[in-house]
Motif scaffolding. Structure first.
Motif, PDB file in Angstrom:
ATOM      1  N   TYR A  96       0.840  -1.193   0.000  1.00  0.00           N
ATOM      2  CA  TYR A  96       0.000   0.000   0.000  1.00  0.00           C
ATOM      3  C   TYR A  96       0.877   1.245   0.000  1.00  0.00           C
ATOM      4  O   TYR A  96       1.841   1.341   0.762  1.00  0.00           O
ATOM      5  CB  TYR A  96      -0.917   0.010   1.224  1.00  0.00           C
ATOM      6  CG  TYR A  96      -1.765  -1.229   1.338  1.00  0.00           C
ATOM      7  CD1 TYR A  96      -2.741  -1.513   0.382  1.00  0.00           C
ATOM      8  CD2 TYR A  96      -1.589  -2.134   2.391  1.00  0.00           C
ATOM      9  CE1 TYR A  96      -3.526  -2.659   0.472  1.00  0.00           C
ATOM     10  CE2 TYR A  96      -2.365  -3.277   2.496  1.00  0.00           C
ATOM     11  CZ  TYR A  96      -3.329  -3.536   1.529  1.00  0.00           C
ATOM     12  OH  TYR A  96      -4.098  -4.677   1.622  1.00  0.00           O
ATOM     13  N   ARG A 155      -8.977   1.899   4.567  1.00  0.00           N
ATOM     14  CA  ARG A 155      -7.611   2.120   5.027  1.00  0.00           C
ATOM     15  C   ARG A 155      -7.367   1.496   6.401  1.00  0.00           C
ATOM     16  O   ARG A 155      -6.270   1.013   6.675  1.00  0.00           O
ATOM     17  CB  ARG A 155      -7.293   3.617   5.017  1.00  0.00           C
ATOM     18  CG  ARG A 155      -7.210   4.157   3.599  1.00  0.00           C
ATOM     19  CD  ARG A 155      -7.030   5.664   3.546  1.00  0.00           C
ATOM     20  NE  ARG A 155      -6.774   6.104   2.170  1.00  0.00           N
ATOM     21  CZ  ARG A 155      -6.656   7.362   1.794  1.00  0.00           C
ATOM     22  NH1 ARG A 155      -6.766   8.343   2.693  1.00  0.00           N
ATOM     23  NH2 ARG A 155      -6.421   7.670   0.533  1.00  0.00           N
ATOM     24  N   ARG A 158      -6.408  -2.065   6.001  1.00  0.00           N
ATOM     25  CA  ARG A 158      -5.011  -2.286   5.625  1.00  0.00           C
ATOM     26  C   ARG A 158      -4.119  -2.431   6.851  1.00  0.00           C
ATOM     27  O   ARG A 158      -3.135  -3.175   6.817  1.00  0.00           O
ATOM     28  CB  ARG A 158      -4.531  -1.136   4.735  1.00  0.00           C
ATOM     29  CG  ARG A 158      -5.250  -1.095   3.394  1.00  0.00           C
ATOM     30  CD  ARG A 158      -4.896   0.141   2.586  1.00  0.00           C
ATOM     31  NE  ARG A 158      -5.565   0.121   1.287  1.00  0.00           N
ATOM     32  CZ  ARG A 158      -5.474   1.086   0.378  1.00  0.00           C
ATOM     33  NH1 ARG A 158      -4.739   2.170   0.641  1.00  0.00           N
ATOM     34  NH2 ARG A 158      -6.104   0.982  -0.766  1.00  0.00           N
ATOM     35  N   GLU A 201     -10.582  -5.416  -2.185  1.00  0.00           N
ATOM     36  CA  GLU A 201      -9.699  -4.855  -1.164  1.00  0.00           C
ATOM     37  C   GLU A 201      -9.467  -5.839  -0.013  1.00  0.00           C
ATOM     38  O   GLU A 201      -8.482  -5.724   0.719  1.00  0.00           O
ATOM     39  CB  GLU A 201     -10.304  -3.563  -0.597  1.00  0.00           C
ATOM     40  CG  GLU A 201     -10.161  -2.360  -1.498  1.00  0.00           C
ATOM     41  CD  GLU A 201      -8.761  -1.739  -1.441  1.00  0.00           C
ATOM     42  OE1 GLU A 201      -8.036  -1.996  -0.468  1.00  0.00           O
ATOM     43  OE2 GLU A 201      -8.419  -1.014  -2.382  1.00  0.00           O
TER      44      GLU A 201
END
Length: 216
Positions: A96, A155, A158, A201
């Protein structure tokens, strides 16, 4: 028992915890979350309470999930370093890069701790912006509110992906794996309930996610 806070010597907060939006139903909804989590039924805990506003529910949960990830990552800050984690990755296939579209418009490669630092700063700036997360009763949420929430959750995922791929053994040695797994189950059931993250994702933790969805 609330899941928010580890309650032991490992409780290090990466940065100060955020409070639920105060000028609306935030505190009331936060109490509902804590009560339903206390029952142990995570599927029930993520559902929109009858008669409540979806945006209010998304807002108070966004703050809570930010705090959860904040605390979890805080247990790893001495182990997740620019040397040990020179890139923000989730296994060999997923890396990322950071961009916020304002100060950093072109995605840049940064270490995992720097990525998380940028991310938490960015999320805090969204949560503190009353044009996005209104604090006063009766102030409407903006038209792009769901888009902002989806980006925050994408996010935050992640960070979970990085923790599971790069630091799970350390989590086990700290005896925090049960807490990590419960927080992640809660996170996944919430994003699944409201379709907040595209399935592509979720690929770095697909098998784990599928086991959570099937079990619940």
């Amino acid at each position: 028992m609330s899941l928010f806070g580890l309650g032991n010597r490992n409780q290090k907060t990466f940065r100060p915890k955020k409070n639920a939006p105060s000028g609306n139903k935030g505190a009331q909804l936060k109490r509902h979350i804590d009560a339903t989590l206390g029952s142990g039924n995570l599927r029930e805990a993520v559902r929109l309470p009858p008669g409540e506003d979806l945006n209010e529910w998304l807002a108070v949960n966004t703050v809570d999930f930010f705090n959860q990830v904040n605390i979890l990552y805080g247990t790893l800050i001495e182990f997740c370093t620019p040397t040990s984690c020179p890139t923000m990755s989730a296994g060999a296939k997923f890396e990322y890069r950071w961009a916020d579209g304002v100060q950093i418009k072109k995605p840049i490669e940064v270490s995992a701790p720097k990525y998380v630092d940028y991310l938490m700063d960015w999320i805090e700036s969204q949560l503190d912006d009353e044009n996005i997360f209104p604090q006063k009763l009766g102030v409407p949420f903006p038209p792009n509110f769901h888009d902002v929430v989806k980006t925050i959750f994408k996010r935050l995922f992640r960070v979970y992906a990085h923790i599971y791929h790069s630091h799970f053994q350390k989590i086990v040695s700290l005896k925090e794996e049960a807490h990590l797994n419960t927080c992640f189950k809660h996170f996944i059931l919430f994003i699944w309930e409201f379709r907040l993250i595209d399935e592509g994702e979720l690929a770095p933790l697909r098998d784990l996610i599928e086991s959570i969805i099937v079990a619940h």
